[in-house]
Design a protein around this motif. Structure first.
Motif, short mmCIF file in Angstrom:
data_model
loop_
_atom_site.label_atom_id
_atom_site.label_comp_id
_atom_site.label_asym_id
_atom_site.label_seq_id
_atom_site.Cartn_x
_atom_site.Cartn_y
_atom_site.Cartn_z
N THR A 34 53.12 -60.96 -97.45
CA THR A 34 52.75 -59.57 -97.80
C THR A 34 54.27 -59.00 -97.87
O THR A 34 54.37 -57.82 -98.09
CB THR A 34 52.14 -58.75 -96.71
OG1 THR A 34 52.79 -59.13 -95.39
CG2 THR A 34 50.72 -59.27 -96.85
N HIS A 35 55.13 -59.79 -97.83
CA HIS A 35 56.57 -59.27 -98.09
C HIS A 35 57.60 -60.37 -98.14
O HIS A 35 57.98 -61.44 -97.46
CB HIS A 35 56.86 -58.62 -96.85
CG HIS A 35 58.18 -57.65 -97.16
ND1 HIS A 35 58.28 -56.24 -97.00
CD2 HIS A 35 59.47 -58.09 -97.21
CE1 HIS A 35 59.38 -55.82 -97.14
NE2 HIS A 35 60.17 -56.80 -97.46
N HIS A 92 61.33 -61.72 -101.02
CA HIS A 92 62.12 -61.08 -102.15
C HIS A 92 62.36 -62.20 -103.19
O HIS A 92 63.15 -62.97 -103.03
CB HIS A 92 63.51 -60.89 -101.31
CG HIS A 92 63.08 -59.53 -100.76
ND1 HIS A 92 63.44 -58.10 -100.94
CD2 HIS A 92 63.00 -59.46 -99.33
CE1 HIS A 92 63.17 -57.53 -99.90
NE2 HIS A 92 63.01 -58.19 -98.80
N ILE A 119 59.20 -57.78 -103.33
CA ILE A 119 59.97 -56.38 -102.95
C ILE A 119 60.87 -55.93 -103.88
O ILE A 119 62.02 -56.83 -103.88
CB ILE A 119 60.22 -56.14 -101.60
CG1 ILE A 119 59.25 -56.78 -100.61
CG2 ILE A 119 60.70 -54.80 -101.29
CD1 ILE A 119 57.93 -55.84 -100.58
N GLU A 145 60.48 -51.39 -100.14
CA GLU A 145 60.37 -51.18 -98.59
C GLU A 145 61.27 -50.00 -98.54
O GLU A 145 62.46 -49.65 -99.03
CB GLU A 145 60.93 -52.08 -97.72
CG GLU A 145 62.17 -52.71 -97.92
CD GLU A 145 62.53 -53.87 -97.15
OE1 GLU A 145 63.14 -53.64 -95.89
OE2 GLU A 145 62.51 -55.08 -97.68
N VAL A 151 55.51 -49.20 -97.67
CA VAL A 151 55.89 -50.45 -96.83
C VAL A 151 57.26 -49.83 -96.08
O VAL A 151 58.18 -49.34 -96.92
CB VAL A 151 56.49 -51.67 -97.69
CG1 VAL A 151 56.92 -52.63 -97.04
CG2 VAL A 151 55.44 -52.00 -98.61
N HIS A 178 60.45 -49.88 -93.50
CA HIS A 178 61.40 -50.70 -92.74
C HIS A 178 62.11 -49.74 -91.68
O HIS A 178 62.29 -48.74 -91.81
CB HIS A 178 62.64 -51.18 -93.84
CG HIS A 178 63.81 -51.69 -93.17
ND1 HIS A 178 64.19 -53.21 -93.27
CD2 HIS A 178 64.94 -51.34 -92.48
CE1 HIS A 178 65.29 -53.17 -92.74
NE2 HIS A 178 65.70 -52.43 -92.04
N HIS A 235 56.65 -53.33 -91.84
CA HIS A 235 57.06 -54.62 -92.23
C HIS A 235 58.02 -55.07 -91.31
O HIS A 235 58.99 -54.70 -90.74
CB HIS A 235 57.72 -54.53 -93.54
CG HIS A 235 59.00 -55.18 -93.73
ND1 HIS A 235 59.05 -56.44 -93.93
CD2 HIS A 235 60.34 -54.50 -93.91
CE1 HIS A 235 60.44 -56.77 -94.15
NE2 HIS A 235 61.19 -55.64 -93.98
N GLU A 255 54.05 -62.13 -92.84
CA GLU A 255 55.04 -62.30 -94.08
C GLU A 255 56.21 -63.15 -93.74
O GLU A 255 56.21 -63.69 -92.60
CB GLU A 255 55.42 -60.88 -94.27
CG GLU A 255 56.55 -60.42 -93.10
CD GLU A 255 57.15 -59.16 -93.26
OE1 GLU A 255 58.27 -59.18 -93.58
OE2 GLU A 255 56.66 -58.16 -92.87
N ASP A 295 59.36 -62.19 -95.44
CA ASP A 295 60.69 -61.74 -95.51
C ASP A 295 61.68 -62.53 -96.24
O ASP A 295 62.83 -62.45 -96.12
CB ASP A 295 61.15 -60.86 -94.38
CG ASP A 295 62.41 -59.90 -94.85
OD1 ASP A 295 62.28 -59.29 -96.01
OD2 ASP A 295 62.89 -59.58 -93.77
#
Length: 250
Positions: A4-5, A7, A29, A86, A120, A122, A147, A195, A197
């Motif tokens: 779900t997250h 880059h 993202i 985010e 989302v 941060h 997140h 996630e 990230d």
């Protein structure tokens, strides 16, 4: 499995293609002026990639209100855009003024509500301030995602109270992350997300390497053991949660 997250624009081409082929659905993202367009471009190339667009609190130095409102047009032009973010607050480093972070965070919450999209969030070293701003804009019809959760119990309970989902990343596997392991136990299973990230926060098994979405399985296995849930059951639960909050079906 759904990440779900991540880059994806920060990964090598090899890692990108390997991850897209080994993870069922990915939310990439775009959180600065360049990454937003890179993320949309990647989603256009891969059927199982969706996008969240917004501005990270460290990437607001050179933006103006018009940049935030441009997100509305980008969503209308791109069906793969399923969330705003985010966005949020990060007071860990003194990179951008707090008042400017709060202002652009608020604007993005307004955009998310206008578009009826989940947001989302941060939040780092800004628990009370994050709560105060979210409280101002609640309720959120389309919910939101905290997140890479790293807040305290108060923020966790507040986020759950306004209907948000709580996402944990690979850092929950770190030896010193006892606080995260205690907090995840307090999250109802129907609000739990996982996630990577990536390319940040590689799980302990591969710590020191650049993270990538295919490493989410290490985190899944760790959390399943921690919560004493069958691995496949946890995967099904978190995947269903992700599809629900992001309103995706594939």
């Amino acid at each position: 499995m759904i990440d779900t997250h991540c880059h994806l624009d920060m990964l090598s081409e090899e890692d990108l293609r390997e991850s897209v082929s080994s993870v069922d659905i990915l939310l990439t993202i775009g959180c600065d002026k360049k990454e937003i367009y890179k993320a949309i471009d990647i989603a256009d190339k891969f059927n199982n990639v969706y996008v969240a667009i917004g501005y990270h609190p460290y990437d607001i130095s050179d933006i103006i209100e018009e940049d935030i409102y441009k997100l509305i047009d980008l969503k209308k032009e791109n069906s793969k855009v399923v969330a705003i973010g985010e966005c949020g607050l990060d007071f860990y480093r003194d990179k951008t003024p707090k008042d400017k972070q709060e202002y652009f965070f608020s604007l993005q919450l307004e955009v998310a509500k206008k578009l009826d999209l989940p947001v989302v969030i941060h939040s780092r070293e800004a628990n009370i301030e994050t709560e105060n701003i979210l409280y101002k804009y609640a309720p959120f019809k389309s919910s939101g995602i905290m997140h890479c959760f790293g807040g305290d119990l108060r923020l966790l309970e507040f986020a759950l109270g306004i209907g948000f989902y709580i996402s944990f990343a690979g850092n929950i596997t770190y030896p010193k992350a006892d606080n995260l392991r205690e907090l995840i136990k307090k999250v109802p299973l129907d609000r739990l997300l996982l996630e990577t990230d990536s390319p940040f926060l590689a799980p302990q098994n591969v710590r020191g390497k650049q993270n990538k979405p295919s490493y989410i399985y290490y985190t899944r296995d760790f959390v399943a053991n921690l919560l004493q849930i069958d691995v496949k059951d946890l995967e099904k639960i978190t995947d269903e949660n992700a599809k629900r909050v992001l309103k995706i079906s594939s």
